[in-house]
Design a protein around this motif. Structure first.
Motif, PDB file in Angstrom:
ATOM      1  N   LEU A 223       0.836  -1.207   0.000  1.00  0.00           N
ATOM      2  CA  LEU A 223       0.000   0.000   0.000  1.00  0.00           C
ATOM      3  C   LEU A 223       0.868   1.253   0.000  1.00  0.00           C
ATOM      4  O   LEU A 223       0.555   2.239  -0.676  1.00  0.00           O
ATOM      5  CB  LEU A 223      -0.934   0.001   1.220  1.00  0.00           C
ATOM      6  CG  LEU A 223      -2.026  -1.070   1.224  1.00  0.00           C
ATOM      7  CD1 LEU A 223      -2.774  -1.060   2.548  1.00  0.00           C
ATOM      8  CD2 LEU A 223      -3.000  -0.875   0.067  1.00  0.00           C
ATOM      9  N   MET A 224       1.970   1.222   0.735  1.00  0.00           N
ATOM     10  CA  MET A 224       2.876   2.364   0.749  1.00  0.00           C
ATOM     11  C   MET A 224       3.504   2.575  -0.634  1.00  0.00           C
ATOM     12  O   MET A 224       3.672   3.715  -1.084  1.00  0.00           O
ATOM     13  CB  MET A 224       3.965   2.162   1.801  1.00  0.00           C
ATOM     14  CG  MET A 224       4.824   3.395   2.056  1.00  0.00           C
ATOM     15  SD  MET A 224       3.872   4.786   2.725  1.00  0.00           S
ATOM     16  CE  MET A 224       3.603   4.220   4.426  1.00  0.00           C
ATOM     17  N   ALA A 225       3.817   1.483  -1.337  1.00  0.00           N
ATOM     18  CA  ALA A 225       4.370   1.598  -2.685  1.00  0.00           C
ATOM     19  C   ALA A 225       3.347   2.180  -3.650  1.00  0.00           C
ATOM     20  O   ALA A 225       3.685   2.980  -4.536  1.00  0.00           O
ATOM     21  CB  ALA A 225       4.838   0.228  -3.175  1.00  0.00           C
ATOM     22  N   LEU A 226       2.079   1.808  -3.492  1.00  0.00           N
ATOM     23  CA  LEU A 226       1.013   2.379  -4.327  1.00  0.00           C
ATOM     24  C   LEU A 226       0.836   3.864  -4.029  1.00  0.00           C
ATOM     25  O   LEU A 226       0.630   4.676  -4.940  1.00  0.00           O
ATOM     26  CB  LEU A 226      -0.287   1.620  -4.089  1.00  0.00           C
ATOM     27  CG  LEU A 226      -0.319   0.171  -4.575  1.00  0.00           C
ATOM     28  CD1 LEU A 226      -1.576  -0.527  -4.071  1.00  0.00           C
ATOM     29  CD2 LEU A 226      -0.248   0.088  -6.090  1.00  0.00           C
ATOM     30  N   SER A 240       2.552   3.543 -12.206  1.00  0.00           N
ATOM     31  CA  SER A 240       3.145   2.313 -11.695  1.00  0.00           C
ATOM     32  C   SER A 240       3.483   2.507 -10.229  1.00  0.00           C
ATOM     33  O   SER A 240       3.819   3.619  -9.803  1.00  0.00           O
ATOM     34  CB  SER A 240       4.400   1.934 -12.481  1.00  0.00           C
ATOM     35  OG  SER A 240       5.423   2.902 -12.292  1.00  0.00           O
ATOM     36  N   PRO A 241       3.390   1.450  -9.412  1.00  0.00           N
ATOM     37  CA  PRO A 241       3.766   1.556  -8.003  1.00  0.00           C
ATOM     38  C   PRO A 241       5.246   1.884  -7.864  1.00  0.00           C
ATOM     39  O   PRO A 241       6.058   1.542  -8.730  1.00  0.00           O
ATOM     40  CB  PRO A 241       3.459   0.159  -7.453  1.00  0.00           C
ATOM     41  CG  PRO A 241       2.519  -0.453  -8.432  1.00  0.00           C
ATOM     42  CD  PRO A 241       2.886   0.117  -9.769  1.00  0.00           C
ATOM     43  N   ALA A 242       5.607   2.544  -6.790  1.00  0.00           N
ATOM     44  CA  ALA A 242       7.010   2.846  -6.517  1.00  0.00           C
ATOM     45  C   ALA A 242       7.679   1.646  -5.855  1.00  0.00           C
ATOM     46  O   ALA A 242       7.024   0.790  -5.278  1.00  0.00           O
ATOM     47  CB  ALA A 242       7.116   4.072  -5.621  1.00  0.00           C
ATOM     48  N   GLY A 243       8.991   1.601  -5.942  1.00  0.00           N
ATOM     49  CA  GLY A 243       9.722   0.550  -5.252  1.00  0.00           C
ATOM     50  C   GLY A 243       9.799  -0.736  -6.049  1.00  0.00           C
ATOM     51  O   GLY A 243       9.569  -0.772  -7.262  1.00  0.00           O
ATOM     52  N   TRP A 247       4.226  -6.636  -9.608  1.00  0.00           N
ATOM     53  CA  TRP A 247       2.855  -6.359 -10.034  1.00  0.00           C
ATOM     54  C   TRP A 247       2.729  -6.582 -11.534  1.00  0.00           C
ATOM     55  O   TRP A 247       3.721  -6.586 -12.261  1.00  0.00           O
ATOM     56  CB  TRP A 247       2.454  -4.928  -9.678  1.00  0.00           C
ATOM     57  CG  TRP A 247       3.225  -3.864 -10.418  1.00  0.00           C
ATOM     58  CD1 TRP A 247       4.493  -3.437 -10.155  1.00  0.00           C
ATOM     59  CD2 TRP A 247       2.786  -3.129 -11.560  1.00  0.00           C
ATOM     60  NE1 TRP A 247       4.869  -2.464 -11.047  1.00  0.00           N
ATOM     61  CE2 TRP A 247       3.843  -2.253 -11.926  1.00  0.00           C
ATOM     62  CE3 TRP A 247       1.612  -3.096 -12.310  1.00  0.00           C
ATOM     63  CZ2 TRP A 247       3.745  -1.372 -13.005  1.00  0.00           C
ATOM     64  CZ3 TRP A 247       1.506  -2.227 -13.383  1.00  0.00           C
ATOM     65  CH2 TRP A 247       2.565  -1.371 -13.715  1.00  0.00           C
ATOM     66  N   SER A 248       1.496  -6.778 -12.001  1.00  0.00           N
ATOM     67  CA  SER A 248       1.270  -7.023 -13.419  1.00  0.00           C
ATOM     68  C   SER A 248      -0.213  -6.883 -13.724  1.00  0.00           C
ATOM     69  O   SER A 248      -1.047  -6.895 -12.815  1.00  0.00           O
ATOM     70  CB  SER A 248       1.748  -8.429 -13.801  1.00  0.00           C
ATOM     71  OG  SER A 248       0.960  -9.406 -13.142  1.00  0.00           O
ATOM     72  N   PRO A 249      -0.581  -6.779 -15.016  1.00  0.00           N
ATOM     73  CA  PRO A 249      -1.988  -6.797 -15.401  1.00  0.00           C
ATOM     74  C   PRO A 249      -2.480  -8.236 -15.562  1.00  0.00           C
ATOM     75  O   PRO A 249      -1.677  -9.159 -15.760  1.00  0.00           O
ATOM     76  CB  PRO A 249      -1.993  -6.063 -16.743  1.00  0.00           C
ATOM     77  CG  PRO A 249      -0.646  -6.371 -17.323  1.00  0.00           C
ATOM     78  CD  PRO A 249       0.306  -6.451 -16.151  1.00  0.00           C
ATOM     79  N   GLU A 250      -3.772  -8.439 -15.479  1.00  0.00           N
ATOM     80  CA  GLU A 250      -4.364  -9.742 -15.754  1.00  0.00           C
ATOM     81  C   GLU A 250      -4.327  -9.974 -17.265  1.00  0.00           C
ATOM     82  O   GLU A 250      -4.349  -9.023 -18.058  1.00  0.00           O
ATOM     83  CB  GLU A 250      -5.809  -9.761 -15.254  1.00  0.00           C
ATOM     84  CG  GLU A 250      -6.339 -11.133 -14.912  1.00  0.00           C
ATOM     85  CD  GLU A 250      -5.626 -11.744 -13.718  1.00  0.00           C
ATOM     86  OE1 GLU A 250      -4.664 -12.507 -13.941  1.00  0.00           O
ATOM     87  OE2 GLU A 250      -6.029 -11.453 -12.575  1.00  0.00           O
ATOM     88  N   SER A 251      -4.285 -11.209 -17.686  1.00  0.00           N
ATOM     89  CA  SER A 251      -4.262 -11.511 -19.115  1.00  0.00           C
ATOM     90  C   SER A 251      -5.619 -11.206 -19.745  1.00  0.00           C
ATOM     91  O   SER A 251      -6.671 -11.296 -19.098  1.00  0.00           O
ATOM     92  CB  SER A 251      -3.913 -12.976 -19.345  1.00  0.00           C
ATOM     93  OG  SER A 251      -5.006 -13.807 -18.956  1.00  0.00           O
ATOM     94  N   ASP A 294      -6.298   0.066  -9.248  1.00  0.00           N
ATOM     95  CA  ASP A 294      -6.398   0.814 -10.487  1.00  0.00           C
ATOM     96  C   ASP A 294      -6.099   2.269 -10.155  1.00  0.00           C
ATOM     97  O   ASP A 294      -6.246   2.690  -9.001  1.00  0.00           O
ATOM     98  CB  ASP A 294      -7.796   0.686 -11.097  1.00  0.00           C
ATOM     99  CG  ASP A 294      -7.796   0.950 -12.602  1.00  0.00           C
ATOM    100  OD1 ASP A 294      -6.710   1.186 -13.162  1.00  0.00           O
ATOM    101  OD2 ASP A 294      -8.882   0.915 -13.213  1.00  0.00           O
ATOM    102  N   ALA A 295      -5.653   3.035 -11.144  1.00  0.00           N
ATOM    103  CA  ALA A 295      -5.264   4.423 -10.891  1.00  0.00           C
ATOM    104  C   ALA A 295      -5.922   5.347 -11.901  1.00  0.00           C
ATOM    105  O   ALA A 295      -6.095   4.992 -13.071  1.00  0.00           O
ATOM    106  CB  ALA A 295      -3.743   4.566 -10.966  1.00  0.00           C
ATOM    107  N   GLU A 296      -6.306   6.525 -11.444  1.00  0.00           N
ATOM    108  CA  GLU A 296      -6.848   7.551 -12.333  1.00  0.00           C
ATOM    109  C   GLU A 296      -6.614   8.908 -11.690  1.00  0.00           C
ATOM    110  O   GLU A 296      -6.128   8.996 -10.557  1.00  0.00           O
ATOM    111  CB  GLU A 296      -8.326   7.317 -12.614  1.00  0.00           C
ATOM    112  CG  GLU A 296      -9.231   7.279 -11.400  1.00  0.00           C
ATOM    113  CD  GLU A 296     -10.664   6.947 -11.775  1.00  0.00           C
ATOM    114  OE1 GLU A 296     -11.480   7.896 -11.798  1.00  0.00           O
ATOM    115  OE2 GLU A 296     -10.963   5.773 -12.060  1.00  0.00           O
TER     116      GLU A 296
END
Length: 320
Positions: A223-226, A240-243, A247-251, A294-296
């Motif tokens: 959570l801190m990286a996000l 993208s998360p820091a650190g 992580w990755s997207p789903e196929s 997800d990010a926006e």
């Protein structure tokens, strides 16, 4: 983790005007806020009126000669209770049935003693005598029903924003250790992760954590990286998360699968549009665990949404 004021730093200083000292304190507190410390300033009752120059204390100088924003910022923190001293104070609560006395730099102390007992840093008012932070040795004498015990504890004292930067990792470690379970983490979420928003399912999943799970402290770090990723998100690149978290997207095959795809339609935080969640971080410990996000941007501000925290869901490649 509480922010504690070192009351022995509240002394006059001819070289530093009180306004400069208050503005420096404000920037130090803001730097601690950004790390996720409690947005408070625990002090003794008399701290606001102890003479820091020309016979006046913090309460006076916050509104005279100090930049308005910095003065109001510090003044609001001074009003927050409980205080450290007094029969209903924080020191008495931790002291319990024992009698504890603290000394530092040749003076009897209570703010520094409380910090020593809590393994927490203190903030102090800068001056020509103490322009920058350094450890302060606090001698504690504890008297209980059976014995007298003496010990010396090194307390980290922060004067400037730069001091916070230098102690960044140690402070983050203390904050993490102060989060004892999932409920506490969610209660502190706004201070710890101000740019994260949690959906209903994610909140329910996090709330049941007792703090002794193998993934609990991994969750904090993810959570801190996000959060850091949101702060550092450049308008011209994808989020993208820091650190170094994985992580990755789903196929696409999994997301479009008639059974596995809908498993990723988690509730969104209030005020956001429904979506099929794809991005996820990967935690280890016991079962494989995933944290979907997800990010926006909302009115130009980066926001990271949290939809799910739990066991690895089935995919077209790894069906359960």
């Amino acid at each position: 983790m509480d922010v504690i004021l070192d009351e022995i730093s509240l002394i006059p200083c001819e070289e530093w005007h009180p306004a400069r000292r208050i503005q420096t304190l404000a920037s130090t507190l803001q730097a601690l806020d950004n790390l996720g410390c409690m947005r408070s300033l625990r002090s003794v009752r008399a701290a606001a009126d102890q003479d820091i120059g020309q016979g006046h204390g913090l309460r006076h100088w916050c509104f005279r000669g100090t930049k308005k924003e910095a003065g109001l910022f510090v003044a609001r923190r001074l009003d927050k209770q409980p205080f450290i001293d007094g029969p209903d104070g924080l020191f008495g609560r931790i002291e319990g049935e024992r009698a504890i006395e603290g000394h530092a730099l040749g003076k009897k102390v209570i703010g520094l003693a409380y910090a020593a007992l809590q393994d927490a840093p203190v903030v102090a008012l800068g001056s020509a005598e103490i322009p920058g932070g350094a450890n302060v040795e606090v001698d504690l004498i504890t008297l209980d029903a059976e014995s007298v015990f003496q010990e010396s504890v090194q307390v980290c004292r922060l004067i400037t924003e730069l001091d916070v930067v230098k102690q960044n990792q140690a402070i983050l470690c203390r904050i993490e250790l102060s989060i004892t379970d999932g409920v506490r983490l969610l209660e502190r979420a706004y201070e710890l992760f101000p740019q994260l928003r949690f959906g209903r399912k994610a909140r329910e999943q996090i709330a049941v954590l007792r703090g002794n799970e193998a993934v609990f402290h991994q969750l904090f770090r993810h959570l801190m990286a996000l959060q850091r990723g949101a702060v550092e998100w450049d308008m011209d690149v994808s989020y993208s998360p820091a650190g170094s978290i994985s992580w990755s997207p789903e196929s696409t095959a999994t997301l479009s699968h008639r059974n596995y795809g809908p498993m990723r339609d988690f509730p969104v935080p209030d005020g956001f549009n429904q979506r099929r969640w794809s991005l996820h971080t990967k935690l280890s410990g016991g079962n494989d665990v995933r944290l979907y996000f997800d990010a926006e941007r909302v009115d130009g501000e980066a926001v990271v949404l949290i939809g799910y925290f739990g066991d690895h869901l089935p995919t077209v490649k790894f069906a359960n």
